[in-house]
Design a protein around this motif. Structure first.
Motif, PDB file in Angstrom:
ATOM      1  N   ASP A  27      12.474   4.836 -52.708  1.00  0.00           N
ATOM      2  CA  ASP A  27      11.814   4.373 -53.935  1.00  0.00           C
ATOM      3  C   ASP A  27      12.512   3.125 -54.480  1.00  0.00           C
ATOM      4  O   ASP A  27      11.853   2.202 -54.971  1.00  0.00           O
ATOM      5  CB  ASP A  27      11.828   5.497 -54.974  1.00  0.00           C
ATOM      6  CG  ASP A  27      11.230   5.061 -56.304  1.00  0.00           C
ATOM      7  OD1 ASP A  27      10.000   4.887 -56.369  1.00  0.00           O
ATOM      8  OD2 ASP A  27      12.005   4.881 -57.273  1.00  0.00           O
ATOM      9  N   ALA A  35      11.363   0.164 -52.518  1.00  0.00           N
ATOM     10  CA  ALA A  35       9.979  -0.161 -52.880  1.00  0.00           C
ATOM     11  C   ALA A  35       9.916  -0.893 -54.217  1.00  0.00           C
ATOM     12  O   ALA A  35       9.120  -1.830 -54.389  1.00  0.00           O
ATOM     13  CB  ALA A  35       9.139   1.115 -52.927  1.00  0.00           C
ATOM     14  N   ARG A  36      10.761  -0.491 -55.178  1.00  0.00           N
ATOM     15  CA  ARG A  36      10.750  -1.143 -56.490  1.00  0.00           C
ATOM     16  C   ARG A  36      11.285  -2.569 -56.417  1.00  0.00           C
ATOM     17  O   ARG A  36      10.801  -3.465 -57.109  1.00  0.00           O
ATOM     18  CB  ARG A  36      11.563  -0.310 -57.490  1.00  0.00           C
ATOM     19  CG  ARG A  36      10.836   0.955 -57.941  1.00  0.00           C
ATOM     20  CD  ARG A  36      11.545   1.679 -59.076  1.00  0.00           C
ATOM     21  NE  ARG A  36      12.746   2.378 -58.620  1.00  0.00           N
ATOM     22  CZ  ARG A  36      13.964   2.095 -59.036  1.00  0.00           C
ATOM     23  NH1 ARG A  36      14.160   1.106 -59.894  1.00  0.00           N
ATOM     24  NH2 ARG A  36      15.019   2.770 -58.596  1.00  0.00           N
ATOM     25  N   VAL A  40      11.062  -4.556 -53.741  1.00  0.00           N
ATOM     26  CA  VAL A  40      10.012  -5.333 -53.083  1.00  0.00           C
ATOM     27  C   VAL A  40       8.851  -5.603 -54.038  1.00  0.00           C
ATOM     28  O   VAL A  40       8.323  -6.722 -54.101  1.00  0.00           O
ATOM     29  CB  VAL A  40       9.521  -4.599 -51.824  1.00  0.00           C
ATOM     30  CG1 VAL A  40       8.277  -5.276 -51.260  1.00  0.00           C
ATOM     31  CG2 VAL A  40      10.621  -4.553 -50.764  1.00  0.00           C
ATOM     32  N   GLU A  41       8.452  -4.600 -54.803  1.00  0.00           N
ATOM     33  CA  GLU A  41       7.357  -4.770 -55.758  1.00  0.00           C
ATOM     34  C   GLU A  41       7.707  -5.829 -56.798  1.00  0.00           C
ATOM     35  O   GLU A  41       6.850  -6.607 -57.230  1.00  0.00           O
ATOM     36  CB  GLU A  41       7.063  -3.434 -56.449  1.00  0.00           C
ATOM     37  CG  GLU A  41       5.982  -3.496 -57.519  1.00  0.00           C
ATOM     38  CD  GLU A  41       4.621  -3.914 -56.987  1.00  0.00           C
ATOM     39  OE1 GLU A  41       3.796  -4.374 -57.802  1.00  0.00           O
ATOM     40  OE2 GLU A  41       4.373  -3.775 -55.771  1.00  0.00           O
ATOM     41  N   THR A  68       9.385  -8.522 -56.320  1.00  0.00           N
ATOM     42  CA  THR A  68       9.168  -9.859 -55.759  1.00  0.00           C
ATOM     43  C   THR A  68       7.690 -10.235 -55.789  1.00  0.00           C
ATOM     44  O   THR A  68       7.350 -11.413 -55.919  1.00  0.00           O
ATOM     45  CB  THR A  68       9.676  -9.946 -54.304  1.00  0.00           C
ATOM     46  OG1 THR A  68       8.854  -9.133 -53.441  1.00  0.00           O
ATOM     47  CG2 THR A  68      11.116  -9.480 -54.193  1.00  0.00           C
ATOM     48  N   ARG A  69       6.821  -9.243 -55.677  1.00  0.00           N
ATOM     49  CA  ARG A  69       5.380  -9.509 -55.655  1.00  0.00           C
ATOM     50  C   ARG A  69       4.824  -9.798 -57.043  1.00  0.00           C
ATOM     51  O   ARG A  69       3.801 -10.483 -57.171  1.00  0.00           O
ATOM     52  CB  ARG A  69       4.644  -8.321 -55.034  1.00  0.00           C
ATOM     53  CG  ARG A  69       5.030  -8.046 -53.590  1.00  0.00           C
ATOM     54  CD  ARG A  69       4.460  -6.737 -53.092  1.00  0.00           C
ATOM     55  NE  ARG A  69       4.906  -6.431 -51.731  1.00  0.00           N
ATOM     56  CZ  ARG A  69       4.746  -5.257 -51.133  1.00  0.00           C
ATOM     57  NH1 ARG A  69       4.150  -4.261 -51.785  1.00  0.00           N
ATOM     58  NH2 ARG A  69       5.188  -5.077 -49.899  1.00  0.00           N
ATOM     59  N   THR A  70       5.457  -9.274 -58.064  1.00  0.00           N
ATOM     60  CA  THR A  70       4.972  -9.471 -59.434  1.00  0.00           C
ATOM     61  C   THR A  70       5.711 -10.587 -60.165  1.00  0.00           C
ATOM     62  O   THR A  70       5.389 -10.890 -61.308  1.00  0.00           O
ATOM     63  CB  THR A  70       5.121  -8.161 -60.239  1.00  0.00           C
ATOM     64  OG1 THR A  70       6.491  -7.735 -60.215  1.00  0.00           O
ATOM     65  CG2 THR A  70       4.258  -7.061 -59.644  1.00  0.00           C
ATOM     66  N   THR A  86       9.487  -4.949 -46.092  1.00  0.00           N
ATOM     67  CA  THR A  86       9.959  -3.651 -46.592  1.00  0.00           C
ATOM     68  C   THR A  86      10.528  -2.819 -45.455  1.00  0.00           C
ATOM     69  O   THR A  86      11.622  -2.244 -45.564  1.00  0.00           O
ATOM     70  CB  THR A  86       8.801  -2.882 -47.263  1.00  0.00           C
ATOM     71  OG1 THR A  86       8.180  -3.703 -48.238  1.00  0.00           O
ATOM     72  CG2 THR A  86       9.307  -1.613 -47.920  1.00  0.00           C
ATOM     73  N   THR A  97      16.814  -4.280 -61.579  1.00  0.00           N
ATOM     74  CA  THR A  97      16.279  -3.020 -61.060  1.00  0.00           C
ATOM     75  C   THR A  97      17.329  -1.921 -61.202  1.00  0.00           C
ATOM     76  O   THR A  97      18.467  -2.083 -60.762  1.00  0.00           O
ATOM     77  CB  THR A  97      15.885  -3.164 -59.571  1.00  0.00           C
ATOM     78  OG1 THR A  97      14.957  -4.253 -59.438  1.00  0.00           O
ATOM     79  CG2 THR A  97      15.223  -1.888 -59.069  1.00  0.00           C
TER      80      THR A  97
END
Length: 317
Positions: free
Chosen positions: A225, A228-229, A231-232, A234-236, A249, A308
């Motif tokens: 998790d 995943a957080r 990586v997420e 970087t997308r936002t 990922t 994070t």
């Protein structure tokens, strides 16, 4: 192989490479991590920092087939993969293998070749195979590409496209030595070349077994998790055009398991993820024009890591 044997093999590789390279323990650990994880490495730094020496030292430390390609603007795809030629004696076409048919491949100054030639490596790196004239030839395991490029001298170069950058598990920089390290380097090379005297301390089969053992390294669901957080985030982020893809990922997941093995553990801890996030993720981020050769991606990943929340558990359980 058991954990004690794993540690012995890994330590033997590190010690052998250290006979040539001085003060590059962190880079050595990361290169070995990529090797065990089944990925590829892009070494980007100014000339003379030891990129090629690192690749050669690794190749000489392993009893495996070594190949080298010196990329130039006139290099053709067939110079990389091989080609079919007509054998008059046999009266038929014969396939002549290119240097890519090796276990460890040094792609020197990869950004000097044209995009068409660069793309010849795409299938090799991702699918471990070569297709020539409609016939597919598998590459033997292990297959590890260690590519180099100079970020300063850009005249006559062709920047690697995002699709090919994404094929590299890590992008690393060798860095410059300290004054003390430079003195040790000069003393070490006064009378002979340590590189020429290196002997293999590991076999290709050993690497395959280490890669298989890597799959047994434990990753706590909370750490999955955590990845995943990151990586997420970087997308936002509003700073970049495109964040890390699912391939990135999975690359980070493979890398942290191999790095835990390098550190002598059978389980991943949050510090492994924080150590590998920049070399594994930064080169996969796409920025607007103007960020080609600065540290914007590295700074972004470091900032996201600080923001994070880091989970705390007993990871060895």
């Amino acid at each position: 192989m058991n954990q004690e044997t794993q540690t012995e093999k890994i330590q033997a590789l590190k010690s052998n490479i250290a006979k040539v390279l001085v003060g590059r323990e962190e880079v050595t650990d990361l290169v070995l991590t990529a090797l065990i994880a089944g990925g590829h490495v892009l070494l980007e730094d100014v000339p003379g920092t030891g990129k090629t020496v690192m690749a050669k030292s690794l190749a000489r430390s392993i009893d495996a087939v070594f190949g080298r390609i010196q990329f130039t603007p006139d290099l053709l795809p067939s110079d990389v993969t091989g080609l079919n030629y007509y054998d008059q004696k046999e009266g038929a076409f014969t396939f002549r293998k290119g240097p890519v048919f090796s276990n460890i491949l040094l792609a020197d100054e990869i950004n000097r070749a044209t995009p068409r030639t660069q793309s010849a490596l795409l299938e090799c790196m991702e699918e471990r195979q070569v297709t020539v004239d409609g016939t597919t030839y598998p590459l033997e395991s292990p297959f590890f590409v260690i590519a180099t490029q100079n970020p300063i001298e850009t005249a006559g170069t062709f920047p690697l496209p995002e699709a090919q950058m994404d094929r590299f598990l890590m992008q690393l920089s060798m860095g410059l030595p300290t004054v003390q390290e430079e003195c040790v380097i000069m003393e070490r090379f006064l009378t002979a070349s340590p590189l020429a005297e290196l002997e293999p301390v590991c076999t290709a089969d050993d690497l395959i077994r280490l890669g298989q053992d890597c799959l047994g390294v434990q990753v706590h669901p909370i750490l999955i998790d955590y990845i995943a957080r990151i990586v997420e985030a970087t997308r936002t982020s509003a700073e970049c055009l495109s964040g890390v893809s699912p391939r990135g990922t999975l690359a980070l997941l493979r890398a942290v398991r191999a790095y835990a093995m390098i550190c002598g553990r059978s389980y991943v801890v949050p510090e492994d993820i924080k150590t590998l996030a920049v070399p594994v993720l930064a080169h996969r981020i796409v920025f607007p024009a103007g960020h080609a050769f600065d540290r914007a991606a590295e700074r972004l990943i470091e900032d996201l890591l600080n923001k994070t929340e880091v989970p705390t558990e007993e990871w060895g359980k």
